[in-house]
Design a protein around this motif. Structure first.
Motif, short mmCIF file in Angstrom:
data_model
loop_
_atom_site.label_atom_id
_atom_site.label_comp_id
_atom_site.label_asym_id
_atom_site.label_seq_id
_atom_site.Cartn_x
_atom_site.Cartn_y
_atom_site.Cartn_z
N LYS A 48 -3.07 -17.91 -11.41
CA LYS A 48 -3.85 -17.98 -10.17
C LYS A 48 -2.97 -18.13 -8.93
CE LYS A 48 -6.01 -21.66 -11.52
NZ LYS A 48 -5.26 -21.85 -12.77
N SER A 49 -2.05 -19.09 -8.98
CA SER A 49 -1.19 -19.32 -7.81
C SER A 49 -0.28 -18.13 -7.56
CB SER A 49 -0.33 -20.57 -8.00
OG SER A 49 -1.14 -21.71 -8.10
N THR A 50 0.21 -17.54 -8.63
CA THR A 50 1.10 -16.38 -8.49
C THR A 50 0.39 -15.27 -7.71
OG1 THR A 50 2.10 -16.96 -10.61
CG2 THR A 50 2.48 -14.72 -9.82
N LEU A 157 -6.61 -19.86 -0.28
CA LEU A 157 -6.45 -21.29 -0.55
C LEU A 157 -6.16 -21.50 -2.03
CD1 LEU A 157 -9.23 -20.86 1.41
CD2 LEU A 157 -8.82 -23.29 1.66
N ASP A 158 -5.25 -22.44 -2.30
CA ASP A 158 -4.91 -22.74 -3.69
C ASP A 158 -5.33 -24.18 -3.99
OD1 ASP A 158 -3.93 -22.66 -6.23
OD2 ASP A 158 -1.83 -22.34 -5.66
N GLU A 159 -6.31 -24.33 -4.82
CA GLU A 159 -6.84 -25.64 -5.22
C GLU A 159 -7.10 -26.59 -4.06
OE1 GLU A 159 -5.21 -27.55 -8.67
OE2 GLU A 159 -4.37 -25.68 -9.41
N PRO A 160 -7.92 -26.19 -3.11
CA PRO A 160 -8.19 -27.09 -1.97
C PRO A 160 -9.02 -28.30 -2.38
CG PRO A 160 -9.66 -25.20 -1.88
CD PRO A 160 -8.69 -24.93 -3.00
MG LIG Z 1 -1.71 -22.94 -9.51
#
Ligand SMILES: [Mg+2]
Ligand SMILES: Nc1ncnc2c1ncn2[C@@H]1O[C@H](COP(=O)(O)OP(=O)(O)OP(=O)(O)O)[C@@H](O)[C@H]1O
Length: 241
Positions: A48-50, A157-160
């Motif tokens: 996901k973050s990638t 957004l990453d895991e807000p």
């Molecule tokens: Mg991640």
């Protein structure tokens, strides 16, 4: 919509990040965006973050956090996927991407730098009223997000959700919905079944077989949370015995 599709032209499927099944899928099929709000959901390490970071970089958003087109933008190098990812955009999206940095609306909020960013920017003109230092973690975070979501931009957004309570997470759903209606586009990596329940959003589940478009009620996280809340002991028995 600003971004319709993300794709890569030549990928080495033997090397990271293309060895991550979701990224293999992205390389083979591309990734289409059909709704203003898209959630990336999946286990730890599913990519996901990638993907979120690469999307932000490909659009030219600041990859550290913070608003695009300001002196707070970082000069961090692009990630490997970010270097290779191409975007098919709408006319507006193209104008933003190819125009000067200042014309580019949106931001990339990294999971791990979100709070540092807030304290370093509170009180800086052009951001938001008041010091987020005097608010709780979650209050400050929501205030800052609210102020940073300005109009029809591209927001990644990453895991807000990490700072947010149940009720605050619902407020973020409300913020996302408002943004989506205003012509903005949101891509959000999350583990939160609350955020993922934002009405009308596309949910992409990242897993061992790549990326699938999944209805909220069929998500693995939703199933786990349901069963866990219903009876924690069924999970804990296995774990603790
Ligand atoms: Mg991640
Ligand atoms: N720079 C890197 N070089 C090599 N492998 C990496 C690099 N960054 C991440 N990885 C690996 O790529 C995979 C995907 O990582 P990623 O951070 O995208 O997962 P994620 O879905 O965001 O997970 P989480 O839910 O824990 O945030 C993981 O196996 C990770 O260890």
């Amino acid at each position: 919509m600003l971004v319709h599709r993300a794709y890569v032209q030549e990928a080495d499927l033997e090397a990271w990040p293309f060895t991550v099944p979701a990224v293999t899928d992205l390389a083979e099929q591309g990734l289409a965006f059909t709704k203003p709000i898209t959630f990336l959901v999946g286990e730890n390490g599913s990519g996901k973050s990638t993907v979120a970071e690469a999307l932000a970089e490909a659009f030219g958003l600041d990859s550290y956090g913070g608003k695009a087109g300001t002196k707070y933008a970082s000069t961090r190098e692009k990630s490997q996927l970010g270097e290779m990812l191409k975007l098919k955009t709408s006319v507006n999206g193209h104008r933003m991407m190819s125009g000067p940095r200042k014309a580019r609306r949106g931001f990339f909020l990294r999971a791990e730098t979100a709070m540092n960013l807030l304290s370093s920017l509170s009180g800086v003109p052009g951001y938001w009223e008041g010091s987020t230092d005097e608010m709780s973690h979650g209050e400050g975070f929501l205030t800052a997000l609210d102020a940073m979501f300005t109009g029809p931009g591209f927001y990644v957004l990453d895991e807000p959700e990490s700072a947010l309570s149940f009720t605050s997470s619902l407020r973020l759903v409300e913020l996302f919905t408002r943004l989506g209606r205003s012509g903005a586009q949101v891509v959000c990596a999350t583990h939160s079944p609350i955020l993922a329940s934002t009405p009308g959003a596309t949910i992409l589940e990242f897993g061992a077989n790549g990326i699938s478009n999944v209805a909220w009620e069929d998500l693995l996280i939703v199933d786990h949370w349901r069963r866990y809340l219903n009876d924690p002991q069924t999970y804990l028995r296995h774990l603790l015995d």
